[in-house]
Write a protein that holds these residues in place. Structure first.
Motif, PDB file in Angstrom:
ATOM      1  N   GLY A 220     -10.965  -5.247   7.395  1.00  0.00           N
ATOM      2  CA  GLY A 220     -10.859  -6.088   7.156  1.00  0.00           C
ATOM      3  C   GLY A 220     -10.474  -6.553   5.852  1.00  0.00           C
ATOM      4  N   CYS A 221     -10.243  -5.593   5.332  1.00  0.00           N
ATOM      5  CA  CYS A 221      -9.620  -4.904   3.851  1.00  0.00           C
ATOM      6  C   CYS A 221      -8.077  -5.592   4.044  1.00  0.00           C
ATOM      7  CB  CYS A 221     -10.058  -3.733   3.178  1.00  0.00           C
ATOM      8  SG  CYS A 221      -9.400  -4.058   1.378  1.00  0.00           S
ATOM      9  N   VAL A 222      -8.255  -4.527   4.878  1.00  0.00           N
ATOM     10  CA  VAL A 222      -6.091  -4.230   5.378  1.00  0.00           C
ATOM     11  C   VAL A 222      -6.122  -5.656   6.071  1.00  0.00           C
ATOM     12  CG1 VAL A 222      -4.267  -3.306   5.873  1.00  0.00           C
ATOM     13  CG2 VAL A 222      -6.271  -1.814   6.122  1.00  0.00           C
ATOM     14  N   TYR A 223      -6.798  -6.532   6.767  1.00  0.00           N
ATOM     15  CA  TYR A 223      -6.165  -7.519   7.271  1.00  0.00           C
ATOM     16  C   TYR A 223      -5.888  -8.788   6.542  1.00  0.00           C
ATOM     17  CZ  TYR A 223      -7.475  -6.504  12.069  1.00  0.00           C
ATOM     18  OH  TYR A 223      -7.406  -5.853  12.958  1.00  0.00           O
ATOM     19  N   PHE A 224      -7.338  -8.629   5.212  1.00  0.00           N
ATOM     20  CA  PHE A 224      -6.938  -9.090   3.614  1.00  0.00           C
ATOM     21  C   PHE A 224      -5.099  -9.761   2.999  1.00  0.00           C
ATOM     22  CE2 PHE A 224      -8.157 -11.207  -0.540  1.00  0.00           C
ATOM     23  CZ  PHE A 224      -8.574 -12.337   0.046  1.00  0.00           C
ATOM     24  N   ALA A 225      -5.468  -8.090   2.695  1.00  0.00           N
ATOM     25  CA  ALA A 225      -3.613  -7.725   2.464  1.00  0.00           C
ATOM     26  C   ALA A 225      -2.657  -8.234   3.328  1.00  0.00           C
ATOM     27  CB  ALA A 225      -4.054  -6.120   2.101  1.00  0.00           C
ATOM     28  N   ALA A 226      -2.683  -7.821   4.085  1.00  0.00           N
ATOM     29  CA  ALA A 226      -2.029  -8.575   4.994  1.00  0.00           C
ATOM     30  C   ALA A 226      -1.404  -9.836   4.475  1.00  0.00           C
ATOM     31  CB  ALA A 226      -1.855  -7.948   6.524  1.00  0.00           C
ATOM     32  N   GLU A 227      -2.935 -11.022   4.995  1.00  0.00           N
ATOM     33  CA  GLU A 227      -3.043 -12.429   4.853  1.00  0.00           C
ATOM     34  C   GLU A 227      -2.581 -12.211   3.422  1.00  0.00           C
ATOM     35  OE1 GLU A 227      -3.457 -14.855   6.559  1.00  0.00           O
ATOM     36  OE2 GLU A 227      -4.457 -14.026   8.564  1.00  0.00           O
ATOM     37  N   MET A 228      -2.837 -11.511   2.535  1.00  0.00           N
ATOM     38  CA  MET A 228      -1.777 -11.927   0.939  1.00  0.00           C
ATOM     39  C   MET A 228       0.007 -12.256   1.279  1.00  0.00           C
ATOM     40  SD  MET A 228      -4.778 -10.612  -2.075  1.00  0.00           S
ATOM     41  CE  MET A 228      -4.454  -9.056  -1.462  1.00  0.00           C
ATOM     42  N   LEU A 229      -0.343 -11.045   1.323  1.00  0.00           N
ATOM     43  CA  LEU A 229       1.413 -10.698   1.478  1.00  0.00           C
ATOM     44  C   LEU A 229       1.976 -11.692   2.634  1.00  0.00           C
ATOM     45  CD1 LEU A 229       0.940  -6.743   2.262  1.00  0.00           C
ATOM     46  CD2 LEU A 229       2.131  -8.313   0.180  1.00  0.00           C
ATOM     47  N   ALA A 230       1.672 -11.826   3.502  1.00  0.00           N
ATOM     48  CA  ALA A 230       2.163 -13.352   4.949  1.00  0.00           C
ATOM     49  C   ALA A 230       2.334 -14.751   4.270  1.00  0.00           C
ATOM     50  CB  ALA A 230       1.233 -13.512   5.968  1.00  0.00           C
ATOM     51  N   ALA A 231       1.784 -14.742   3.283  1.00  0.00           N
ATOM     52  CA  ALA A 231       1.549 -16.137   2.882  1.00  0.00           C
ATOM     53  C   ALA A 231       2.318 -15.819   1.396  1.00  0.00           C
ATOM     54  CB  ALA A 231      -0.011 -16.201   1.502  1.00  0.00           C
ATOM     55  N   LYS A 232       3.745 -14.475   1.234  1.00  0.00           N
ATOM     56  CA  LYS A 232       4.370 -14.500   0.423  1.00  0.00           C
ATOM     57  C   LYS A 232       5.580 -13.929   1.695  1.00  0.00           C
ATOM     58  CE  LYS A 232       2.913 -14.711  -3.794  1.00  0.00           C
ATOM     59  NZ  LYS A 232       2.662 -16.387  -4.316  1.00  0.00           N
ATOM     60  N   GLY A 233       5.446 -14.183   2.579  1.00  0.00           N
ATOM     61  CA  GLY A 233       6.574 -13.799   3.438  1.00  0.00           C
ATOM     62  C   GLY A 233       7.340 -12.173   4.170  1.00  0.00           C
ATOM     63  N   ARG A 234       5.553 -11.416   3.633  1.00  0.00           N
ATOM     64  CA  ARG A 234       6.465 -10.063   3.527  1.00  0.00           C
ATOM     65  C   ARG A 234       4.981  -9.610   3.982  1.00  0.00           C
ATOM     66  NH1 ARG A 234       5.313  -9.413  -2.617  1.00  0.00           N
ATOM     67  NH2 ARG A 234       5.030  -6.954  -2.295  1.00  0.00           N
ATOM     68  N   THR A 235       5.187  -7.545   4.625  1.00  0.00           N
ATOM     69  CA  THR A 235       4.181  -7.439   5.279  1.00  0.00           C
ATOM     70  C   THR A 235       3.409  -6.142   4.600  1.00  0.00           C
ATOM     71  OG1 THR A 235       5.329  -6.303   6.605  1.00  0.00           O
ATOM     72  CG2 THR A 235       4.917  -8.252   7.366  1.00  0.00           C
ATOM     73  N   LEU A 236       2.626  -5.216   5.513  1.00  0.00           N
ATOM     74  CA  LEU A 236       2.788  -3.739   4.471  1.00  0.00           C
ATOM     75  C   LEU A 236       3.636  -2.857   4.802  1.00  0.00           C
ATOM     76  CD1 LEU A 236      -1.236  -3.554   5.145  1.00  0.00           C
ATOM     77  CD2 LEU A 236       0.621  -2.887   2.822  1.00  0.00           C
ATOM     78  N   GLU A 237       4.294  -2.558   6.067  1.00  0.00           N
ATOM     79  CA  GLU A 237       5.076  -2.357   6.751  1.00  0.00           C
ATOM     80  C   GLU A 237       6.073  -1.188   5.236  1.00  0.00           C
ATOM     81  OE1 GLU A 237       6.161  -2.466  10.366  1.00  0.00           O
ATOM     82  OE2 GLU A 237       7.067  -0.648  10.042  1.00  0.00           O
ATOM     83  N   GLY A 238       6.172   0.146   5.736  1.00  0.00           N
ATOM     84  CA  GLY A 238       6.799   0.651   4.360  1.00  0.00           C
ATOM     85  C   GLY A 238       6.003   0.454   3.578  1.00  0.00           C
ATOM     86  N   MET A 239       5.576   0.171   2.905  1.00  0.00           N
ATOM     87  CA  MET A 239       4.669   0.172   1.831  1.00  0.00           C
ATOM     88  C   MET A 239       3.951   1.715   1.319  1.00  0.00           C
ATOM     89  SD  MET A 239       3.030  -2.949   0.651  1.00  0.00           S
ATOM     90  CE  MET A 239       3.595  -4.454  -0.604  1.00  0.00           C
ATOM     91  N   ASN A 240       3.891   1.909   0.199  1.00  0.00           N
ATOM     92  CA  ASN A 240       3.405   2.942   0.094  1.00  0.00           C
ATOM     93  C   ASN A 240       1.772   3.102  -0.524  1.00  0.00           C
ATOM     94  OD1 ASN A 240       5.267   5.592   0.594  1.00  0.00           O
ATOM     95  ND2 ASN A 240       6.051   5.210  -1.182  1.00  0.00           N
ATOM     96  N   CYS A 241       0.416   3.613   0.247  1.00  0.00           N
ATOM     97  CA  CYS A 241      -0.672   3.081   0.020  1.00  0.00           C
ATOM     98  C   CYS A 241      -1.594   4.246  -1.460  1.00  0.00           C
ATOM     99  CB  CYS A 241      -1.265   2.219   0.546  1.00  0.00           C
ATOM    100  SG  CYS A 241      -0.156   1.339   1.607  1.00  0.00           S
ATOM    101  N   LEU A 242      -1.769   4.047  -2.088  1.00  0.00           N
ATOM    102  CA  LEU A 242      -2.959   4.271  -2.983  1.00  0.00           C
ATOM    103  C   LEU A 242      -4.566   3.928  -2.311  1.00  0.00           C
ATOM    104  CD1 LEU A 242      -1.780   4.375  -6.799  1.00  0.00           C
ATOM    105  CD2 LEU A 242      -1.308   5.950  -4.423  1.00  0.00           C
ATOM    106  N   VAL A 243      -5.173   4.803  -1.773  1.00  0.00           N
ATOM    107  CA  VAL A 243      -6.657   4.509  -1.722  1.00  0.00           C
ATOM    108  C   VAL A 243      -7.483   5.721  -2.398  1.00  0.00           C
ATOM    109  CG1 VAL A 243      -8.091   4.864   0.762  1.00  0.00           C
ATOM    110  CG2 VAL A 243      -5.900   3.591   0.943  1.00  0.00           C
ATOM    111  N   SER A 244      -8.613   5.374  -2.399  1.00  0.00           N
ATOM    112  CA  SER A 244      -9.564   6.148  -3.384  1.00  0.00           C
ATOM    113  C   SER A 244     -10.684   5.952  -2.670  1.00  0.00           C
ATOM    114  CB  SER A 244      -9.993   6.115  -4.158  1.00  0.00           C
ATOM    115  OG  SER A 244     -10.925   4.896  -4.578  1.00  0.00           O
ATOM    116  N   GLY A 245     -12.071   7.067  -2.602  1.00  0.00           N
ATOM    117  CA  GLY A 245     -12.712   7.697  -2.044  1.00  0.00           C
ATOM    118  C   GLY A 245     -12.335   8.120  -0.543  1.00  0.00           C
ATOM    119  N   SER A 246     -13.396   8.787  -0.161  1.00  0.00           N
ATOM    120  CA  SER A 246     -12.818   9.629   1.843  1.00  0.00           C
ATOM    121  C   SER A 246     -13.761   9.047   2.544  1.00  0.00           C
ATOM    122  CB  SER A 246     -12.842  10.868   1.579  1.00  0.00           C
ATOM    123  OG  SER A 246     -13.959  11.269   0.700  1.00  0.00           O
TER     124      SER A 246
END
Ligand code: NDP
Length: 461
Positions: A220-246
């Motif tokens: 859901g968190c990644v879907y939300f990120a994808a929605e924020m990007l889509a509103a700017k006409g962008r996608t997650l494709e090719g993005m370098n990402c930092l995730v904390s926790g495991s």
């Protein structure tokens, strides 16, 4: 993109916070969560004076009920331990209390009140009929045997069971409470009550759980990120990402980022963090899942298995967490509260971070949020971005009532729809009150109005 700060101070906010701090002293996490919400609401209260007249804010910050209890249990050596159990039943105006249980030695009433308070608005944002609650204990399962964890869970549930129920209060997991703990607690609940009901969510699919519930918060968190990007006409494709926790959230966040074409460079636990420049692909993630979920090992073992990756011990302190100094396009904090401080936010914006989506609850401090706002970072606050978990928990409640199990595809479709609905609701609420592009104000306002209206309609209770 709005540049207004996250927590604009005003006489209204300061007066209200003095009231809260006087009534609930020594609860810094709770004060932080309340301040963030109230900072968004002055403009709403001006537009809707009935909220002041009905003292909605004063009523909202007072939990409907707080339960605190003793949890005695015996370790494998026969020594007796005493922990403290809690359930904060915060607000049930729009549905039964709903929210996770956290088992961690840092748990206290302040932490659970912050989490329960946030949960009210998060649950409202999902559009599903669930109120806000949270609970847990200062017991950490980490380092304990399965039998010790079982004895603790049984003792905890022996008391909690009298306060919860499918139409009253429906707990789920959180930090330290995964499938194993849910199993032991549900077993004890069922035994004492002699009922098989949907009182606890996050159950295994074989005994009433929803497919896709383990994945839901991270996806859901990644879907939300994808929605924020889509509103700017962008996608997650090719993005370098930092995730904390495991843990749960970090694992499924990583899985979905990979699926959508991003690359995850980091993961962490309380002992340290790893940096893998080549990316944590599906095979490496499978190793992490086995390490963390079955072998209950440390993330340092990742660097032993994959020598191209580097492990660094946790440092903390005022210099910040070096994980957030790794250059990247997007950050997904997925460990715990206040893990991105002002200094970390500064490092992230210096490295031109474009997006932050919060899997963890309140992972960014107020000054960190202000830095993101000033620099026009696309910032998805926890109560919007990580609502996918509780949304699928609510769908698990529906499936339990129907005595049916929906397919994975069907649940995923609902999850995507809910995350899009939350995104669009935030955008609309922010725009309506003059904060275009500000998801903090958008989520607080959209989450608040439905609960406030419901409280007024149901009278002075
Ligand atoms: P898990 O227990 O599965 O994992 C937590 C992870 O964060 C572990 O890697 C843990 O390390 C690390 N961590 C926890 N506390 C600290 C700390 N004080 N300092 C450094 N690292 C820490 O929990 P979840 O993945 O379920 O939860 C993570 C976050 O997401 C929490 O903020 C939670 O409230 C939030 N959340 C979870 C939801 C869910 O559905 N599970 C729903 C919505 C929000 P270690 O193993 O060393 O303890």
């Amino acid at each position: 993109m709005a540049t207004d700060t996250a927590h604009a101070s005003s006489a209204f906010v300061d007066d209200f916070m003095s009231y809260v701090e006087e009534r609930s002293p020594h609860q810094p996490e709770f004060h932080q969560a309340v301040r963030e919400v109230v900072s968004s609401l002055e403009v709403v209260l001006e537009a809707r004076p009935e909220y002041r007249r009905h003292r909605i804010l004063e009523r909202l910050v007072e939990p409907e009920r707080v339960i605190q209890f003793r949890v005695p249990w015996m370790d494998d050596d026969g020594d007796v331990h005493v922990n403290r159990g809690y359930r904060v039943e915060f607000n049930s105006a729009i549905g039964p209390y709903k929210g996770g249980l956290r088992f961690h030695n840092s748990v206290n009433l302040s932490v659970l009140k912050f989490l329960g308070f946030e949960q009210i608005f998060k649950n409202s944002l999902t559009g599903l009929p669930i109120g806000g609650g949270k609970g847990g204990s200062d017991f950490s399962p980490s380092g304990r045997s399965d039998m010790e964890v079982m004895r603790f869970c049984q003792s905890f549930m022996t008391e909690l069971q009298r306060h919860i129920g499918a139409d009253t209060d429906v707990p789920a997991g959180d930090i330290g409470v995964g499938g194993r703990e849910i199993g032991y607690m549900f077993g004890q609940y069922r035994r004492i009550q002699n009922k098989f009901t949907g009182t606890i969510t996050g159950r295994a699919a074989d005994w009433g759980g929803s497919l896709l519930r383990p994945e839901a918060t991270g996806y859901g968190c990644v879907y939300f990120a994808a929605e924020m990007l889509a509103a700017k006409g962008r996608t997650l494709e090719g993005m370098n990402c930092l995730v904390s926790g495991s843990g749960n959230v970090a694992q499924y966040t990583t899985e979905k980022i990979n699926e959508l074409g991003g690359k995850v460079l980091t993961l962490s636990d309380s002992g340290g963090w790893i940096h893998d420049e080549n990316g944590i692909d599906a095979e490496k993630l499978a190793f992490v899942m086995d390490l963390k979920n079955n072998r209950r090992g440390r993330i340092s073992e990742y660097a032993e298995k994959f020598p191209n990756a580097k492990w660094y011990p946790a440092t903390g302190g005022s210099e910040g967490n070096p994980l957030w100094s790794v250059p990247a396009d997007a950050a997904f904090p997925s460990a715990t509260q206040n893990e991105i401080m002002g200094v970390d936010a500064t490092h992230l914006v210096e490295n031109k971070i474009q997006l932050v989506a919060e899997g963890a609850n309140m992972p960014t401090t107020a000054d960190g949020q202000a830095i993101f706002m000033e620099h026009g970072v696309l910032y998805g606050p926890a109560k919007a971005a990580n609502a996918g978990g509780v949304a699928v928990s609510a769908l698990e409640m529906s499936q339990a009532s129907q005595r049916l199990q929906w397919s994975r595809e069907e649940v995923d479709k609902h999850l995507k729809r809910v995350m899009k609905g939350i995104h669009d609701g935030c955008v609309h609420a922010a725009e309506s009150f003059g904060h275009e592009g500000n998801y903090i104000h958008g989520s607080n306002i959209a989450g608040f109005t439905k609960v406030a209206d419901s409280m007024i309609q149901q009278g002075l209770i």
